[in-house]
Design an enzyme around this catalytic site. Structure first.
Site, mmCIF file in Angstrom:
data_model
loop_
_atom_site.group_PDB
_atom_site.id
_atom_site.type_symbol
_atom_site.label_atom_id
_atom_site.label_comp_id
_atom_site.label_asym_id
_atom_site.label_seq_id
_atom_site.Cartn_x
_atom_site.Cartn_y
_atom_site.Cartn_z
ATOM 1 N N CYS A 2 8.232 8.834 8.958
ATOM 2 C CA CYS A 2 6.876 8.548 9.398
ATOM 3 C C CYS A 2 5.945 9.683 9.760
ATOM 4 O O CYS A 2 4.766 9.537 9.564
ATOM 5 C CB CYS A 2 6.939 7.578 10.567
ATOM 6 S SG CYS A 2 7.641 5.999 10.081
ATOM 7 N N ARG A 27 2.490 5.500 14.012
ATOM 8 C CA ARG A 27 3.099 5.149 12.731
ATOM 9 C C ARG A 27 4.366 4.333 12.905
ATOM 10 O O ARG A 27 4.849 3.736 11.946
ATOM 11 C CB ARG A 27 3.431 6.429 11.952
ATOM 12 C CG ARG A 27 2.207 7.174 11.461
ATOM 13 C CD ARG A 27 2.584 8.549 10.935
ATOM 14 N NE ARG A 27 1.437 9.153 10.256
ATOM 15 C CZ ARG A 27 1.317 9.232 8.941
ATOM 16 N NH1 ARG A 27 2.249 8.755 8.161
ATOM 17 N NH2 ARG A 27 0.261 9.802 8.400
ATOM 18 N N TRP A 73 11.393 6.800 11.087
ATOM 19 C CA TRP A 73 11.690 5.366 11.086
ATOM 20 C C TRP A 73 12.796 5.158 10.077
ATOM 21 O O TRP A 73 12.644 5.474 8.899
ATOM 22 C CB TRP A 73 10.454 4.545 10.729
ATOM 23 C CG TRP A 73 10.635 3.086 10.956
ATOM 24 C CD1 TRP A 73 10.425 2.393 12.111
ATOM 25 C CD2 TRP A 73 11.065 2.117 9.991
ATOM 26 N NE1 TRP A 73 10.707 1.068 11.922
ATOM 27 C CE2 TRP A 73 11.103 0.858 10.642
ATOM 28 C CE3 TRP A 73 11.437 2.195 8.649
ATOM 29 C CZ2 TRP A 73 11.482 -0.296 9.988
ATOM 30 C CZ3 TRP A 73 11.827 1.040 8.000
ATOM 31 C CH2 TRP A 73 11.841 -0.192 8.673
ATOM 32 N N ASN A 98 9.028 13.268 4.752
ATOM 33 C CA ASN A 98 8.554 11.881 4.700
ATOM 34 C C ASN A 98 8.712 11.380 3.273
ATOM 35 O O ASN A 98 8.466 12.122 2.325
ATOM 36 C CB ASN A 98 7.071 11.778 5.089
ATOM 37 C CG ASN A 98 6.860 11.921 6.567
ATOM 38 O OD1 ASN A 98 7.799 11.926 7.345
ATOM 39 N ND2 ASN A 98 5.597 12.049 6.964
ATOM 40 N N GLY A 99 9.069 10.100 3.117
ATOM 41 C CA GLY A 99 9.157 9.518 1.788
ATOM 42 C C GLY A 99 10.557 9.028 1.482
ATOM 43 O O GLY A 99 11.411 8.897 2.363
ATOM 44 N N GLU A 481 -2.493 -14.032 -2.374
ATOM 45 C CA GLU A 481 -3.181 -12.771 -2.133
ATOM 46 C C GLU A 481 -2.825 -11.733 -3.196
ATOM 47 O O GLU A 481 -3.688 -10.984 -3.667
ATOM 48 C CB GLU A 481 -2.821 -12.252 -0.737
ATOM 49 C CG GLU A 481 -3.331 -10.859 -0.407
ATOM 50 C CD GLU A 481 -4.842 -10.733 -0.336
ATOM 51 O OE1 GLU A 481 -5.321 -9.604 -0.194
ATOM 52 O OE2 GLU A 481 -5.554 -11.756 -0.444
ATOM 53 N N LYS A 485 -5.547 -9.938 -5.653
ATOM 54 C CA LYS A 485 -5.721 -8.483 -5.754
ATOM 55 C C LYS A 485 -5.629 -8.023 -7.208
ATOM 56 O O LYS A 485 -6.400 -7.179 -7.661
ATOM 57 C CB LYS A 485 -4.662 -7.765 -4.909
ATOM 58 C CG LYS A 485 -4.918 -7.809 -3.428
ATOM 59 C CD LYS A 485 -6.097 -6.935 -3.053
ATOM 60 C CE LYS A 485 -6.649 -7.321 -1.692
ATOM 61 N NZ LYS A 485 -7.389 -8.575 -1.680
ATOM 62 N N GLU A 488 -8.809 -9.022 -8.976
ATOM 63 C CA GLU A 488 -10.003 -8.333 -8.500
ATOM 64 C C GLU A 488 -10.173 -6.953 -9.111
ATOM 65 O O GLU A 488 -11.287 -6.578 -9.506
ATOM 66 C CB GLU A 488 -9.936 -8.166 -6.970
ATOM 67 C CG GLU A 488 -10.283 -9.394 -6.169
ATOM 68 C CD GLU A 488 -10.218 -9.107 -4.682
ATOM 69 O OE1 GLU A 488 -11.197 -9.421 -3.982
ATOM 70 O OE2 GLU A 488 -9.198 -8.580 -4.219
ATOM 71 N N HIS A 504 6.514 -28.652 -12.023
ATOM 72 C CA HIS A 504 5.464 -29.670 -12.089
ATOM 73 C C HIS A 504 4.274 -29.216 -12.929
ATOM 74 O O HIS A 504 3.174 -29.763 -12.781
ATOM 75 C CB HIS A 504 5.006 -30.047 -10.680
ATOM 76 C CG HIS A 504 6.081 -30.678 -9.843
ATOM 77 N ND1 HIS A 504 6.637 -31.902 -10.153
ATOM 78 C CD2 HIS A 504 6.719 -30.231 -8.740
ATOM 79 C CE1 HIS A 504 7.571 -32.203 -9.260
ATOM 80 N NE2 HIS A 504 7.645 -31.202 -8.389
ATOM 81 N N LYS A 603 -18.598 -5.819 -1.288
ATOM 82 C CA LYS A 603 -17.767 -5.795 -0.085
ATOM 83 C C LYS A 603 -18.176 -6.873 0.902
ATOM 84 O O LYS A 603 -17.343 -7.585 1.436
ATOM 85 C CB LYS A 603 -17.858 -4.409 0.568
ATOM 86 C CG LYS A 603 -16.935 -4.247 1.761
ATOM 87 C CD LYS A 603 -15.484 -4.312 1.336
ATOM 88 C CE LYS A 603 -14.544 -4.187 2.502
ATOM 89 N NZ LYS A 603 -13.155 -4.499 2.100
#
Length: 608
Positions: A2, A27, A73, A98-99, A481, A485, A488, A504, A603
């Site tokens: 993190c 984070r 983390w 990180n990663g 969602e 996305k 969009e 169905h 937006k």
């Protein structure tokens, strides 16, 4: 993983490292550590908070003018001190990272064959030993890091120091943010500008594949080919930081990656006070105890957040909840119930359909209204009795990301508060939910680290014209969602269905040219979802499955699996929103669309 900080100076850098780590606490993390060069590499690590690490550094009188620090983390390996960063190889090399390194198993085997002994379960220790192996051959720290980076597959931001080079630090970046802070007679590095602001506002954002060597009096930058380069210097202004792209290619990508902080900021009042009416304004203590039902009105992405909330409010609070699209609600004959709370959700606070629906509800006698919004003093909050402001910060990309996940936080706060007022949330259950919220930013950061794998999927999606998303229960709205996305910003036609509805009708669409995305958390409906997946495979459909780490899924012909963090219970929809955002973003990149400004969309929708 993190947070990264580092500094090279003529002063003792330990206080700066600790202060930087403290600023990265938002984070989410479970352990922290620092390593400094004081003739030898000295390292202090602790499981727990940065404050505990700070106390430990004082106990051993840790000092040094060159050092690196990290908040972790857990991903590879449990929450233990041996798994905490920094990792050291041979007493010569110390690394923070990180990663996620995807080929760490292969590299681990190769390094073991060369005599390296591993003390942790992490992928990061592979980097430390790999740099050490190259450094031992050449004695060139910069070259060793550049060679090691070429052998790594995945996402990383790396900072490296060497015992024999007290005059330099080397860093590398691929997929994870990393910046350099330019100080007076010193230089710093961090994964977030907040970690260097106490020393400098002058920053350089590293780009994909960059490496850099930092000295006290200057820096050298190199691209992925090792060619010396320059990068633009920025003067950071905290009040303007949310309007700057920084190291990102698009605002949408930036805002996806800002979600750990946005979530941490939004849950902060909840963690401080618990599920209390005061979260929703001064009148909430009077109005919320009267609520016998909830009517949520919203549009687009906010409608899908509301659809998740319906499950929470009914299951946790035991209060009936209805969700409706604002543009439909305002034009139909509604049977009003003044004992119900009318909740409107709008990122901008200016959405016309939602505003008009609120006015309509008021005209029907609804006198208990709540607005969930990201923009202070906008129209819808001003017209509402109660308000919960999300703390997402400015969201510039048209396709909502961090506003969506912070709306979910607000709605979960409402569910918990109503449950407490109705006697359905005891102290133990409340504490359990608060603990889960506290760890949520870290889980989201882990999901963000899956970006390289999701990018590979996106290359397959970019050649398709249609896609199908499936989910069940709490996660059906996340499938909706995800489909939104993708539509969009990539202009790929996508639909979403409850997985049980396949038979169905939608199953007729499935063939080997329609990718099927499945949200498959390790919950009570997992076995049902697996059965639905078999229906797809039996018709030649290709499955792309987002499965929790503790789900028992394996890849096979036509079944691709990306493992998100372990199941986190009722908050799981927030976590699973992140991969579908990344999938849409990278599919759009592959297709060359205008990610931040998709055609025909705006937006803030202030027209009917």
């Amino acid at each position: 993983m993190c947070g990264i900080v580092g500094a090279i100076s003529s002063r003792n850098v330990v206080p700066a490292l600790i202060a930087g780590l403290a600023r990265l606490e938002y984070r989410g993390y479970d352990s922290a550590g620092v390593a400094v060069l004081d003739e030898e590499i000295r390292r202090v690590r602790r499981v727990g908070r940065v404050a505990e690490l700070e106390a430990a550094t004082r106990e051993v009188s840790l000092t040094g003018s060159l050092g690196i620090g990290h908040t972790r983390w857990a991903t590879h390996g449990g929450v233990t001190e041996p798994n905490a960063h920094p990792h050291v190889s041979g007493g010569l090399i110390a690394v923070v990272h990180n990663g996620i390194i995807e080929n760490h198993d292969q590299k681990r085997d190769e390094l073991k064959a060369r005599g390296y002994v591993f003390e942790s379960q992490t992928d990061t220790e592979v980097i430390a030993h790999l740099v050490h192996a190259h450094y031992r051959e050449s004695g060139d720290l910069l070259g060793a890091v550049q060679q090691a980076a070429q052998e790594l597959t995945g996402a990383y931001a790396i900072a490296v120091i060497a015992r024999d080079h007290p005059d330099q630090m080397v860093v590398a970046r691929m997929g994870c943010p990393l910046l350099i802070g330019l100080g007076d007679g010193e230089n710093l590095i961090a994964s977030d500008v907040s970690a260097v602001l106490s020393a400098t506002r002058r920053v350089i954002f590293l780009e994909e594949g960059d490496t850099a060597r930092l000295r006290r009096d200057g820096i050298e930058l190199f691209d992925r080919h090792g060619t010396a380069i320059t990068r633009e210097e920025h003067l950071s202004d905290v009040s303007l930081a949310s309007l700057e792209l920084g190291p990102y290619s698009h605002y949408m990508q930036k805002e996806i990656h800002e979600q750990p902080k946005a979530i941490a900021d939004t849950i902060a009042p909840l963690l401080d006070a618990g599920f209390v009416p005061a979260l929703f304004g001064p009148r909430a203590a009077d109005l919320l105890p009267q609520v016998q039902g909830v009517q949520i009105i919203a549009c687009g992405t906010s409608f899908y957040a509301a659809s998740v909330a319906r499950y929470w409010i009914e299951a946790i609070a035991g209060v009936p909840c209805n969700v409706e699209v604002a543009s439909e609600y305002r034009y139909r004959t509604v049977v009003a119930n003044p004992s119900h709370l009318v909740v409107t959700i709008s990122q901008s606070g200016e959405t016309l359909d939602t505003m008009e629906a609120l006015k309509y509800a008021r005209s029907l006698g609804h006198d208990k209204t709540l607005s969930i919004c990201n923009v202070r003093e906008s129209a819808i909050p001003r017209a509402s009795d109660l308000v919960f402001y999300t703390r997402a910060g400015a969201e510039i990309g048209v396709a909502s990301t961090k506003a969506f996940t912070t709306q979910l936080i607000a709605l979960f706060a409402l569910a918990g508060t109503l449950a407490k007022l109705h006697g359905r949330l005891d102290d133990a259950a409340e504490q359990g939910y608060l603990d889960a919220l506290r760890h949520l930013p870290g889980s989201v950061q882990h999901a963000l680290n899956l970006e390289p794998q999701i990018t590979a999927w996106a290359q397959k999606f970019a050649t398709k014209d249609h896609a199908l998303f499936l989910g069940r229960g709490l996660h059906y709205p996340i499938a909706l969602e995800g489909a939104l996305k993708l539509k969009e910003i990539s202009y790929i036609h996508a639909e979403a269905y409850p997985a049980g509805e396949l038979k169905h009708g939608p199953l007729a669409l499935v063939d080997d040219n329609m990718p099927v995305v499945v949200i498959a958390p390790n919950d009570s409906l997992l076995e049902k979802v697996k059965s639905n997946m078999q229906e797809v495979r039996a018709r030649g459909g290709e499955l792309f499955v987002f499965a929790d780490l503790d789900s028992h899924f394996s890849e096979s012909d036509g079944v691709h699996v990306i493992r998100t963090p372990r199941h986190i219970g009722v908050l799981s929809p927030i976590l699973h929103a992140v991969p579908v955002q990344l999938l849409a973003y990278h599919a759009a990149l592959q297709r060359g669309t205008d990610v931040d400004k998709p055609r025909n969309l705006a937006k803030s929708v202030t027209v009917e």
